[in-house]
Design a protein around this motif. Structure first.
Motif, PDB file in Angstrom:
ATOM      1  N   ALA A   1     -75.160  87.668  37.688  1.00 46.61           N
ATOM      2  CA  ALA A   1     -76.189  86.855  37.042  1.00 46.61           C
ATOM      3  C   ALA A   1     -75.562  85.609  36.421  1.00 46.61           C
ATOM      4  CB  ALA A   1     -76.897  87.671  35.984  1.00 46.61           C
ATOM      5  N   GLY A   2     -76.341  84.553  36.302  1.00 51.97           N
ATOM      6  CA  GLY A   2     -75.893  83.350  35.629  1.00 51.97           C
ATOM      7  C   GLY A   2     -76.001  83.523  34.119  1.00 51.97           C
ATOM      8  N   ALA A   3     -75.830  82.420  33.402  1.00 48.96           N
ATOM      9  CA  ALA A   3     -75.798  82.468  31.947  1.00 48.96           C
ATOM     10  C   ALA A   3     -77.097  83.022  31.360  1.00 48.96           C
ATOM     11  CB  ALA A   3     -75.532  81.071  31.394  1.00 48.96           C
ATOM     12  N   ASP A   4     -78.217  82.741  32.014  1.00 42.29           N
ATOM     13  CA  ASP A   4     -79.499  83.206  31.472  1.00 42.29           C
ATOM     14  C   ASP A   4     -79.756  84.699  31.753  1.00 42.29           C
ATOM     15  OD1 ASP A   4     -79.976  83.227  34.166  1.00 42.29           O
ATOM     16  OD2 ASP A   4     -81.749  81.936  34.113  1.00 42.29           O
ATOM     17  N   GLY A   5     -78.901  85.294  32.529  1.00 40.64           N
ATOM     18  CA  GLY A   5     -79.055  86.720  32.826  1.00 40.64           C
ATOM     19  C   GLY A   5     -80.177  87.028  33.799  1.00 40.64           C
ATOM     20  N   LYS A   6     -80.867  86.015  34.264  1.00 38.86           N
ATOM     21  CA  LYS A   6     -82.027  86.253  35.134  1.00 38.86           C
ATOM     22  C   LYS A   6     -81.807  85.800  36.571  1.00 38.86           C
ATOM     23  CE  LYS A   6     -85.505  85.838  31.486  1.00 38.86           C
ATOM     24  NZ  LYS A   6     -85.699  84.675  30.616  1.00 38.86           N
ATOM     25  N   ARG A   7     -81.085  84.710  36.678  1.00 41.66           N
ATOM     26  CA  ARG A   7     -80.905  84.143  38.018  1.00 41.66           C
ATOM     27  C   ARG A   7     -79.550  84.521  38.606  1.00 41.66           C
ATOM     28  NH1 ARG A   7     -83.508  80.862  40.885  1.00 41.66           N
ATOM     29  NH2 ARG A   7     -81.558  80.524  41.983  1.00 41.66           N
ATOM     30  N   ALA A   8     -79.533  84.720  39.911  1.00 44.76           N
ATOM     31  CA  ALA A   8     -78.277  85.006  40.593  1.00 44.76           C
ATOM     32  C   ALA A   8     -77.405  83.750  40.583  1.00 44.76           C
ATOM     33  CB  ALA A   8     -78.546  85.441  42.019  1.00 44.76           C
ATOM     34  N   ALA A   9     -76.115  83.947  40.295  1.00 47.72           N
ATOM     35  CA  ALA A   9     -75.200  82.809  40.323  1.00 47.72           C
ATOM     36  C   ALA A   9     -74.021  83.080  41.240  1.00 47.72           C
ATOM     37  CB  ALA A   9     -74.702  82.505  38.913  1.00 47.72           C
ATOM     38  N   GLY A  10     -73.944  84.293  41.738  1.00 52.89           N
ATOM     39  CA  GLY A  10     -72.843  84.618  42.640  1.00 52.89           C
ATOM     40  C   GLY A  10     -72.965  86.030  43.158  1.00 52.89           C
ATOM     41  N   ILE A  11     -72.050  86.374  44.038  1.00 44.64           N
ATOM     42  CA  ILE A  11     -72.063  87.738  44.559  1.00 44.64           C
ATOM     43  C   ILE A  11     -70.620  88.262  44.624  1.00 44.64           C
ATOM     44  CG2 ILE A  11     -72.029  86.992  47.009  1.00 44.64           C
ATOM     45  CD1 ILE A  11     -74.011  89.492  47.380  1.00 44.64           C
ATOM     46  N   ARG A  12     -70.484  89.544  44.248  1.00 41.57           N
ATOM     47  CA  ARG A  12     -69.157  90.166  44.309  1.00 41.57           C
ATOM     48  C   ARG A  12     -69.070  90.977  45.601  1.00 41.57           C
ATOM     49  NH1 ARG A  12     -67.426  92.359  38.882  1.00 41.57           N
ATOM     50  NH2 ARG A  12     -67.004  90.128  38.702  1.00 41.57           N
ATOM     51  N   LEU A  13     -68.023  90.701  46.356  1.00 36.45           N
ATOM     52  CA  LEU A  13     -67.852  91.383  47.642  1.00 36.45           C
ATOM     53  C   LEU A  13     -66.607  92.258  47.597  1.00 36.45           C
ATOM     54  CD1 LEU A  13     -68.417  88.193  49.854  1.00 36.45           C
ATOM     55  CD2 LEU A  13     -70.106  90.002  49.428  1.00 36.45           C
ATOM     56  N   ALA A  14     -66.693  93.406  48.250  1.00 37.87           N
ATOM     57  CA  ALA A  14     -65.502  94.240  48.406  1.00 37.87           C
ATOM     58  C   ALA A  14     -64.907  93.961  49.769  1.00 37.87           C
ATOM     59  CB  ALA A  14     -65.870  95.708  48.292  1.00 37.87           C
ATOM     60  N   LEU A  15     -63.585  93.838  49.823  1.00 37.50           N
ATOM     61  CA  LEU A  15     -62.940  93.634  51.113  1.00 37.50           C
ATOM     62  C   LEU A  15     -62.783  94.986  51.808  1.00 37.50           C
ATOM     63  CD1 LEU A  15     -62.478  90.906  49.790  1.00 37.50           C
ATOM     64  CD2 LEU A  15     -60.198  90.879  50.816  1.00 37.50           C
TER      65      LEU A  15
END
Ligand SMILES: Cc1cc2nc3c(=O)[nH]c(=O)nc-3n(C[C@H](O)[C@H](O)[C@H](O)COP(=O)(O)OP(=O)(O)OC[C@H]3O[C@@H](n4cnc5c(N)ncnc54)[C@H](O)[C@@H]3O)c2cc1C
Ligand code: FES
Lengths: 541, 176
Positions: free
Chosen positions: A300-314
């Protein structure tokens, strides 16, 4: 005579409106109904109608509009794929086929009721849900299922309010199948390539203001397992002002394996290798594949509501060829992005609790199209096979299901000696439940209206997005028909009330006979009557 | 008055039920076909003998359908194999689903090796669609992309089975 005329008129009107009356005439015909008006439904119907000259096939479709994913899935810039609609339209016009749109099987009428009314019921209801990623953050704003995103640019009524925010620079698509590549292409295409298609106007407007410059297409497995077909990859590679941004390292060592690959995989891989080295450096936009990565969490981004990135596992790969498995490692990677579209697959839903369903594979369990433990119940298309394969695949498997049904008719497994009421019974049921169907001729009104609205914009059509509006247009001139009929009826009544009564030719012949009779004694061919009242009296005697 | 209205309505009802076998499609989009056969036909329609461009000749070609039955037809050069199948109403289920626009691979035919070679190079786009065809062979072509020529007289085309074989199917599995 007038009364009889009006009665006949009334009957004809009722029959014309009912449009299903042909069914009444052939009592012992095999009656089959198909649930779902997508490719599977139409191809199954086509084969049944062709192979048996006595079969009657009714297609029930949830929406007022036919063709399933050909209308709502196939990308707007692939109009040639939609040519199959011409064949479907011919099937719908077939004298022994009828289409009943706006009927939600499972809600408006149960599968059991259909089984009572028909010798065979074919489930061809496709795959209408999406597979969730099952990771934290999946519900943040800015994260969409590909099914909904596609529905938004293709005009699925339920997705018309999606309004994706396209202001970010990087979009991540999870999955590397054809749907993923469709979405990537739509995001990256120059507007000129889309504006003369049947893409929805709201999507076109949003894309016009899009800030997306970079699309990453992420897959669990390696470059030798990407699931798209080569045509889609080539199209992506050919996009103007867009370059591939592939990592050479990802494709290391692949060249040596090429010679052992089957031709389709080999050609696909060669094209991928070509893309690594190609591309216009001045291009403003880019696409790229990221291999061996699985989504772990949407950040989540700073507002906690919008997506700001994604965590991927290799992942590391185990096994070889098409059967390679991806096994996650504890190595993680975060990617900044404002738009995440998960394209990891569609899945079928259970439309009626009475239908056997395999929740693990999300298909109707079947043996060559015969639904398990349910005689007289069949399936075809995505609900039979799972949500994979192109229209040609769906066509072949629908033909297969039709052949199985025909076999069962021949062998007596389907007892055709029992008379079945077919659409007549179902129409009655639907009427008592206040469900009004949309006939194919009524869909054609919607079609004409969509084409009319598209014309000023140079588009083949502007799809209607609102079911209510579709229904209104579909039924509009039925009301007109009834109005015209009422007016005519009134005219009849008034004519009668005004005391104007016509003299038919047969009635003139009575007058003629009388004139000849009267002339005879005088040796004349006739003695003409001179009084109109007398003529009428004789005419109507 | 009422009886004529009845007639009109009956007529309308009849018109709405014109019969067409579902495989008898009205595909006439061959304008897109590689061979430009529609153009030829139009030219012929306007004026047959003053045009020096009248290059059509008859050739006989032989199909082997999915049941193994041989079907021989005479067709004009300049037509595509798909044109022939449509024009002559050959009953190959599902053949030509995309109407010759290189978007389906249902017009897959298998040629004899010498004919395949004689036809020369194949576009990438055709190869791309062929890669999706069931039972792909080294001499497979898409019927909508093959134009009839005089030197193809007597050619033999096999219309392959469409039954999913396990290997191809597993490949297809991944395509969505
Ligand atoms: C995004 C996308 C793009 C694609 N692009 C291509 C392409 O370019 N080329 C290609 O060859 N293939 C393409 N495909 C694949 C193709 O669309 C499928 O192979 C095919 O549509 C499957 O047919 P179906 O009839 O089984 O399902 P569907 O097409 O989904 O049809 C099912 C129908 O059943 C109806 N239905 C559902 N529930 C009910 C109910 N309860 N009662 C009554 N009716 C119901 C639905 O409304 C729908 O009309 C694409 C698929 C997707 C998802
Ligand atoms: S008819 Fe579709 S590819 Fe030839």
């Amino acid at each position: 005579m007038d009364i009889v005329g009006v009665l006949v008129l009334l009957l004809v009107c009722v029959f014309t409106a009912a449009d299903g009356w042909r069914g009444l005439s052939s009592a012992s015909s095999p009656r089959v109904c198909v649930v779902g008006g997508g490719p599977a439904g139409f191809y199954t119907a086509q084969q049944l109608l062709k192979a048996r000259q006595d079969a009657l096939v009714d297609i029930y479709e949830r929406l007022p509009v036919p063709f399933g994913l050909v209308r709502f899935g196939v990308a707007p810039d692939h109009p040639e794929v939609k040519n199959v609609i011409n064949t479907f339209t011919q099937t719908a016009h077939h004298e022994r086929c009828s289409f009943h749109g706006n009927v939600n099987v499972g809600r408006d009428v149960s599968v059991e009721e259909l089984r009572q009314a028909y010798h065979a019921v074919v489930l061809s209801n496709g795959a209408e849900a999406n597979r969730p990623m099952g990771i934290p953050g999946e519900n943040l704003s800015g994260v969409f299922a590909a099914k909904d995103f596609v529905g938004w640019y293709n005009g699925i009524p339920a997705n018309k309010e999606l309004c994706p925010d396209l202001s970010c620079e990087t979009a991540v698509i999870l999955g590397q199948g054809n749907v993923a590549l469709d979405v990537a292409r739509i995001l990256l295409s120059p507007l000129d390539m889309l504006k003369a298609t049947d893409i929805t106007q709201h999507a076109l407007n949003a894309l016009a203001g899009s800030g997306v410059r970079r699309v990453l297409i992420v897959g669990r497995r390696g470059p030798l397992q990407i699931a798209c077909t080569i045509k889609e990859l080539r199209e992506l590679g050919n996009l103007p002002n867009t370059r591939p941004e592939l990592l050479l390292g990802d494709l290391e060592g692949i060249e040596e394996t090429l010679k052992d690959l089957p031709r389709p995989r080999k050609r696909l891989t060669e094209l991928l290798l070509k893309a690594v080295n190609g591309g216009d450096n001045k291009a403003e936009k880019s696409w790229s594949f990221r291999f061996c990565r699985s989504p772990v969490e949407v950040l989540a981004g700073a507002d906690g509501k919008r997506a700001a990135g994604i965590r991927l596992a290799l992942n590391k790969l185990e096994g070889s060829g098409e059967n390679v498995r991806a096994v996650p490692t504890d190595q993680l990677e975060d990617v900044n992005c404002g738009l995440i579209i998960s394209s990891i697959g569609y899945k079928s839903i259970l439309i009626d609790p009475a239908v056997p369903f395999d929740p693990r594979r999300s298909v109707v369990p079947n043996d060559m199209g015969r639904v398990q433990d349910a005689p007289g119940l069949y399936c075809s298309g995505w609900v039979k096979r799972g949500p994979t394969g192109v229209i040609a695949t769906t066509m072949n498997d629908s033909f297969d299901t039709a052949h199985v049904i025909l076999q069962d008719m021949e062998s007596g497994l389907l007892d055709l000696s029992i008379k079945k009421p077919g659409a007549q019974a179902i129409s009655g049921l639907l009427q008592t439940r206040g469900v009004r169907t949309v006939l194919f001729s009524e869909w054609e009104k919607i079609n004409a209206e969509e084409e009319r609205r598209g014309k000023p914009h140079g588009k083949p059509r502007e799809k209607l997005l609102d079911v209510e509006e579709m229904l209104q247009i579909a039924w509009s001139s039925r009301i007109m028909d009834i109005l015209t009929f009422l007016v005519l009826l009134l005219v009849c009544v008034f004519t009668a009330a005004d005391g104007v009564r016509t003299v038919l030719f047969s009635e003139w012949e009575k007058i003629n006979a009388e004139e000849e009779r009267r002339g005879k004694p005088h040796g004349k061919p006739r003695e003409k009557l001179l009084d109109v009242e007398e003529m009428l009296q004789i005419g109507w005697s | 008055m009422s009886s004529s209205l009845v007639r009109v309505l009956l007529h309308r009802a009849a018109v709405a039920r014109v019969t067409l076998a579902p495989h008898q499609t009205l595909r006439k989009t061959s304008a897109l076909s590689r061979c430009g056969s529609v153009l030829h036909r139009q030219i012929r329609g306007i004026n047959t003998f003053t045009l020096p461009l009248r290059t059509e000749e008859k050739v006989t070609i032989n199909f082997v359908n999915r049941d193994g039955k041989k079907i021989s037809v005479t067709a004009l050069t300049g037509n595509s194999i798909l044109d022939v199948v449509v024009d002559q109403n050959l009953d190959f289920d599902g053949f030509g689903a995309c109407e010759g626009t290189l978007a389906c691979s249902t017009c897959h035919v298998i040629l004899e090796e010498d004919v395949y070679k004689k036809l020369g190079s194949i576009s990438d786009e055709e190869m791309d669609m062929l890669d999706l065809a069931y039972g792909l062979t080294d001499t497979s072509r898409l019927g909508c992309q093959v134009c009839l020529r005089k030197d193809l007289e007597g050619m033999l085309l096999r219309v392959p089975e469409t039954v999913a074989d396990a290997r191809v199917d597993s490949q297809q599995e991944s395509s969505t």
